[in-house]
Write a protein that holds these residues in place. Structure first.
Motif, PDB file in Angstrom:
ATOM      1  N   ALA A 168       1.486   4.173  13.985  1.00 30.47           N
ATOM      2  CA  ALA A 168       1.646   3.187  12.914  1.00 30.47           C
ATOM      3  C   ALA A 168       2.592   3.712  11.839  1.00 30.47           C
ATOM      4  N   ASP A 169       3.250   2.775  11.173  1.00 29.07           N
ATOM      5  CA  ASP A 169       4.142   3.164  10.082  1.00 29.07           C
ATOM      6  C   ASP A 169       3.332   3.724   8.919  1.00 29.07           C
ATOM      7  N   LEU A 170       3.891   4.719   8.284  1.00 31.50           N
ATOM      8  CA  LEU A 170       3.217   5.305   7.132  1.00 31.50           C
ATOM      9  C   LEU A 170       3.513   4.480   5.888  1.00 31.50           C
ATOM     10  N   PRO A 171       2.522   4.328   5.007  1.00 36.10           N
ATOM     11  CA  PRO A 171       2.697   3.445   3.843  1.00 36.10           C
ATOM     12  C   PRO A 171       3.566   4.074   2.757  1.00 36.10           C
ATOM     13  N   GLU A 172       4.134   3.215   1.927  1.00 39.35           N
ATOM     14  CA  GLU A 172       4.785   3.678   0.699  1.00 39.35           C
ATOM     15  C   GLU A 172       3.693   4.010  -0.310  1.00 39.35           C
ATOM     16  N   ILE A 173       3.846   5.131  -0.972  1.00 40.17           N
ATOM     17  CA  ILE A 173       2.807   5.579  -1.902  1.00 40.17           C
ATOM     18  C   ILE A 173       3.419   5.766  -3.278  1.00 40.17           C
ATOM     19  N   GLY A 174       2.736   5.244  -4.298  1.00 38.94           N
ATOM     20  CA  GLY A 174       3.234   5.335  -5.664  1.00 38.94           C
ATOM     21  C   GLY A 174       2.448   6.347  -6.491  1.00 38.94           C
ATOM     22  N   ALA A 175       2.978   6.664  -7.646  1.00 39.40           N
ATOM     23  CA  ALA A 175       2.347   7.664  -8.514  1.00 39.40           C
ATOM     24  C   ALA A 175       0.968   7.228  -8.983  1.00 39.40           C
ATOM     25  N   ASP A 176       0.726   5.909  -9.080  1.00 43.21           N
ATOM     26  CA  ASP A 176      -0.564   5.428  -9.568  1.00 43.21           C
ATOM     27  C   ASP A 176      -1.620   5.324  -8.469  1.00 43.21           C
ATOM     28  N   ASP A 177      -1.233   5.540  -7.240  1.00 41.51           N
ATOM     29  CA  ASP A 177      -2.205   5.473  -6.149  1.00 41.51           C
ATOM     30  C   ASP A 177      -3.114   6.700  -6.189  1.00 41.51           C
ATOM     31  N   GLU A 178      -4.395   6.481  -5.911  1.00 45.56           N
ATOM     32  CA  GLU A 178      -5.330   7.601  -5.925  1.00 45.56           C
ATOM     33  C   GLU A 178      -5.089   8.508  -4.722  1.00 45.56           C
ATOM     34  N   ALA A 179      -5.104   9.806  -4.983  1.00 43.00           N
ATOM     35  CA  ALA A 179      -4.853  10.797  -3.931  1.00 43.00           C
ATOM     36  C   ALA A 179      -6.122  11.526  -3.525  1.00 43.00           C
ATOM     37  N   THR A 180      -6.903  11.937  -4.504  1.00 46.92           N
ATOM     38  CA  THR A 180      -8.075  12.745  -4.224  1.00 46.92           C
ATOM     39  C   THR A 180      -9.246  12.320  -5.104  1.00 46.92           C
ATOM     40  N   MET A 181     -10.422  12.769  -4.711  1.00 43.96           N
ATOM     41  CA  MET A 181     -11.559  12.691  -5.620  1.00 43.96           C
ATOM     42  C   MET A 181     -12.349  13.994  -5.472  1.00 43.96           C
ATOM     43  N   PHE A 182     -12.365  14.751  -6.535  1.00 44.85           N
ATOM     44  CA  PHE A 182     -13.139  15.991  -6.569  1.00 44.85           C
ATOM     45  C   PHE A 182     -14.466  15.715  -7.249  1.00 44.85           C
ATOM     46  N   TYR A 183     -15.484  16.420  -6.792  1.00 43.37           N
ATOM     47  CA  TYR A 183     -16.782  16.340  -7.454  1.00 43.37           C
ATOM     48  C   TYR A 183     -16.976  17.609  -8.265  1.00 43.37           C
TER      49      TYR A 183
END
Length: 891
Positions: A160-175
């Motif tokens: 599948a094609d990889l999506p375009e990702i912007g600076a405001d998109d969430e990358a991680t969630m640390f606990y």
């Protein structure tokens, strides 16, 4: 309000983490990851890493992972972990890295909270998933990259094609690590994280030829960003040690030519203590000189910018890591004296400060700033100021932060998120500090953990703990407030004091003389268990109060009811038990010492009563269960259960394997090739040297001393064992001088390693004289194997059952080792009484004086007639040793 800020400099190199991942193709032949394995290492190039990440990311998209969806990554550091993490990010997913040592309740809460569509883990953790009562998402394993199993991450197919990702998109969630309460979800965007990477790149902290060691678990944001993404962005290799143990970290430093360590204060504290202890063991005077030289080198470097420690201490640095130049510290403030110490040795030190919520850095204290009382200035693009209403002292307040790295708010916690920001949008760090005119931030504690006394004084517990930790009697201390008073939960350094509480009280009073009156601890509780800590070493303060009151009320925290439960251990100890060998040994200890309330801090000798004979049992069991023989220097350094588990884990990781089976039945298998050489009589030249040595010894002894001999007729016709008392270094030469020549030619001697193998000359003479190295306190298996091998070949054996010379001339208890040897290889044993050698050549004297020596040979005993056949080998061995001791006393 005080304020600090710096102007942004330079243009952003990367726009998102996806952009950084795609850029791995640049200089693609360079190494991206160098992972050390048991016997070799695996290197992955930048281009290969990019290819693998893109392939896996496309398969994740094909399998249904879409932008913003959570994917839990629950595994130990490995190349597969990094590949999986980058692939999740590149697919647009939100990666949720979790600590493998989370307890069941915390893991259930997080899985319910983050709503993952996928859980990526390894097979070793699969059984723990079965224990969970919550819904578990689809689970994929990342153990073997060549696996085609349907539950393997690497078996996913699709382009599948990889999506375009912007600076405001969430990358991680640390606990958050939960030092003051349950963990909270901290979502971070691509923009939050890439801002950090771009700013650190602009500082030129790294060099093109650097190699970065990553010894920290990647579920923390600090190693995630600074230890993993920064090297990838800077096009320098990430070095993964084979295991998070001292020997493997040292191996990585040397073998992988590490130049930068991404560490935390607790790691550097271990290095600091190890260096000082090694120097201190040589002599107190040398330790004082060493300390003065290190301090002076640091002072000169700060004053003139030239560090003589680089040349002066190069031999020391070469032994630890010949290429190491920079120690990067984060997670919590590094003690100023440690930073100056490392600088004085010739290393550079960089200190960062921040939080999970700030992705992570807010400030950076670069090498050679000299401001080790500070955590540095705000990084470019970040603004700091103080809420002075929250401070106790003038110029002090809560640190507030504003910048592109600051998160938006806690996941599903609207009220907590509102509390975390001011009305103007500044993030409340919860840390107290002050900012000087040059913009340097100095922290003074956490607002949430400050202790307020009845007199209204605000006290930072970390500062108090640091002060009291200087006492050699205190291993760990956690300070807390109880009914308006300052109290402490203390782990003593030793557990065998006659009046331990009084000893600790005196230690506290001694330290308190130099402290402010309001820092003095008014009461304390003692525990043998490690204080509850996070994986980065921070005390989990919300758990201290319960443990303090349990200890205060006399409860032993299950110490008398059974072993410590895994969920009650520190993350570090739970991580240690992931090692299969360490876990096997722990399980055996729990079974054997079921009533001892076993903990990692349990003392082997003081708490479990492990003497030289019991050490044999321990080492045999370790060998049978893990295939590992603990060598002399290992056993000598083992004091606690934790020490034993760490050494077993280290030996297993290094591939060390010992004998198989019972060493007393197969003694040859328990000896290395080098050790077996001690048992070889040698050729004609060695025989000539041996006869010459014995003749010279006989001549000197008989002419220099007046030797009286009785009972020589008691020596048996065949091979036999002599069991003399041990008063002096003269004992063996005197016996050699009076034995008949025929018996002497077939006689071997057990020589204590601390005396007759102390230097090259003594080793050479020992080899000529048929002396084998024996140390019943440390190398139990090898020592007894030597004795068994001598008797197996029907040679005579002289064995000093006391283990070493008597310090006062009185007979000491006989070690059971001689009983173990004789119970397996019976031979007539002759008790021997020596008198006079203690006065002729006492301890500490090099040259003997003339005097009278008396040697009496008793009646030979048959060891098979001592004890019951139904008794255990240990019981019988002890009886043989006791009987021989009584025989010698009777002479």
């Amino acid at each position: 309000m005080g304020e600090s800020s710096q102007k942004s400099s330079g243009k952003s190199k990367f726009k998102t983490l996806a952009h950084l991942i795609d850029a791995l193709a640049e200089e693609g032949r360079k190494t991206a990851i160098n992972a050390l394995r048991k016997d070799d290492e695996r290197q992955i190039s930048r281009s290969r890493l990019r290819e693998k990440v893109h392939q896996t990311a496309a398969a994740l998209v094909e399998s249904g992972v879409s932008k913003g969806q959570a994917v839990v990554l629950w595994a130990e550091n490995s190349p597969q972990w990094i590949i999986a993490c980058l692939a999740i990010l590149r697919s647009g997913g939100r990666v949720v890295p979790l600590d493998v040592q989370l307890d069941r309740k915390a893991l259930e809460r997080i899985l319910e909270d983050c709503d993952p569509v996928l859980l990526v883990t390894n097979a070793a953790l699969h059984d723990r998933l079965k224990e969970l009562s919550c819904d578990i998402p689809r689970t994929l394993f990342l153990d073997h990259e060549d696996s085609k199993d349907e539950d393997s991450l690497w078996s996913l197919q699709g382009g599948a094609d990889l999506p375009e990702i912007g600076a405001d998109d969430e990358a991680t969630m640390f606990y958050t690590s939960g030092t003051t309460g349950p963990p909270k979800g901290v979502p971070l965007t691509h923009g939050n994280l890439i801002f950090q990477i771009n700013r650190i790149l602009a500082t030129d902290l790294t060099r093109p030829d650097d190699r970065v060691l990553l010894p920290l678990p990647l579920h923390h944001v600090y190693p995630f960003v600074i230890g993993m993404f920064l090297p990838l962005a800077a096009k320098i290799p990430i070095i993964l040690p084979y295991a998070m143990t001292g020997p493997q970290i040292l191996r990585a430093l040397r073998q992988a030519q590490v130049s930068v360590i991404c560490g935390v204060p607790r790691l550097y504290r271990a290095l600091y203590d190890a260096i000082n202890q090694r120097i201190g063991n040589k002599s107190e005077r040398l330790a004082r000189i060493f300390t003065c030289l290190v301090q002076e080198c640091a002072r000169i470097n700060q004053k003139v910018g030239w560090n003589p420690g680089k040349a002066l201490f190069y031999p020391l640095r070469r032994r630890l890591g010949p290429h190491l130049r920079l120690l990067a510290s984060g997670g919590s403030p590094l003690a100023p004296e440690m930073a100056r110490f490392f600088e004085g040795l010739g290393w550079q030190v960089a200190i960062g400060y921040g939080l999970t919520e700030t992705a992570p850095l807010l400030t950076l204290n670069p090498p050679d700033s000299g401001r080790y009382d500070s955590v540095g200035k705000a990084i470019s693009g970040v603004q700091l100021k103080l809420d002075l209403d929250k401070g106790e002292n003038e110029g002090e307040g809560e640190v507030l932060a504003l910048g592109p790295n600051v998160f938006r708010g806690y996941y599903k916690m609207e009220e907590k998120s509102k509390e975390a920001f001011t009305s103007e949008g500044w993030f409340r760090t919860g840390d107290l500090g002050s900012i000087d005119d040059q913009g340097y931030l100095r922290l003074s504690g956490r607002a949430s953990t400050l202790i307020v006394t009845e007199s209204g004084k605000n006290i930072n517990p970390e500062e108090v703990e640091e002060a009291y930790s200087q006492s050699s009697a205190i291993k760990e201390i956690g300070v807390l407030e109880d009914e308006g008073h300052l109290v402490a939960l203390i782990v003593p350094e030793t557990s065998d004091e006659e009046d331990q509480r009084e000893h600790i009280k005196q230690a506290l009073e001694e330290v308190a003389k130099d402290l402010p009156s309001y820092w003095q601890v008014t009461d304390f509780s003692l525990t043998s268990r490690s204080l509850p800590r996070t994986r980065l070493g921070k005390i989990r303060r919300h758990l201290l109060e319960e443990q303090y009151h349990k200890a205060q009320s006399g409860e032993k925290q299950q110490e008398s009811k059974g072993a410590m439960a895994l969920e009650d251990m520190s993350g570090e100890d739970r991580s240690l038990l992931v090692n299969s060998a360490a876990r096997a040994v722990w399980d055996w200890l729990v079974e054997r010492y079921a009533e001892k309330g076993l903990t990692p801090d349990t003392r082997l000798q003081g708490d479990l009563g492990i003497d030289s004979l019991e050490w044999l049992t321990v080492t045999v069991e370790v060998g049978e269960r893990t295939g590992i023989e603990l060598e002399e220097e290992v056993i000598a350094e083992v004091e606690t259960v934790r020490d034993l588990l760490e050494r077993v884990a280290a030996e297993e990781e290094e591939g060390s394997a010992g004998f198989s089976g019972e060493p007393l039945e197969n003694p040859e298998e328990a000896l290395s090739d080098e050790q077996k050489r001690w048992l070889q009589p040698g050729g004609a030249v060695m025989g000539f040297l041996r006869k010459t040595l014995y003749a010279l010894n006989r001549l000197v002894v008989k002419n220099y001393f007046h030797v009286e001999v009785a009972g020589l007729e008691n020596l048996p016709e065949g091979h036999f064992v002599l069991a003399p008392n041990h008063l002096s270094n003269l004992d063996a030469p005197v016996i050699a001088a009076i034995l008949p020549k025929k018996a002497l030619e077939n006689t071997w001697w057990g020589g204590w390693t601390g005396a007759v193998f102390d230097n090259f000359l003594l080793k050479t003479l020992s080899h000529v004289a048929n002396v084998v190295p024996v140390d019943p306190r440390r190398a139990v298996i090898s020592s007894l194997a030597f004795g068994c091998e001598v008797l197996r070949h029907e040679r005579n054996l002289v064995w000093f059952p006391e283990g070493q010379r008597s310090p006062d001339g009185q007979l000491r208890p006989f070690k059971a080792g001689i009983g173990m040897v004789l119970s397996r290889y019976p031979a007539p044993v002759v008790p021997v009484s020596i008198d006079g050698t203690f006065e002729v050549l006492p301890r500490g004297k090099f040259w003997p004086r003339r005097g009278r020596i008396r040697v009496v040979f008793g009646t030979a005993r048959n060891p098979e007639e001592i004890g019951d056949a139904e008794e255990t080998s240990q019981e019988r061995a002890k009886k043989i040793a006791r009987q021989l001791q009584e025989d010698v006393e009777g002479l």
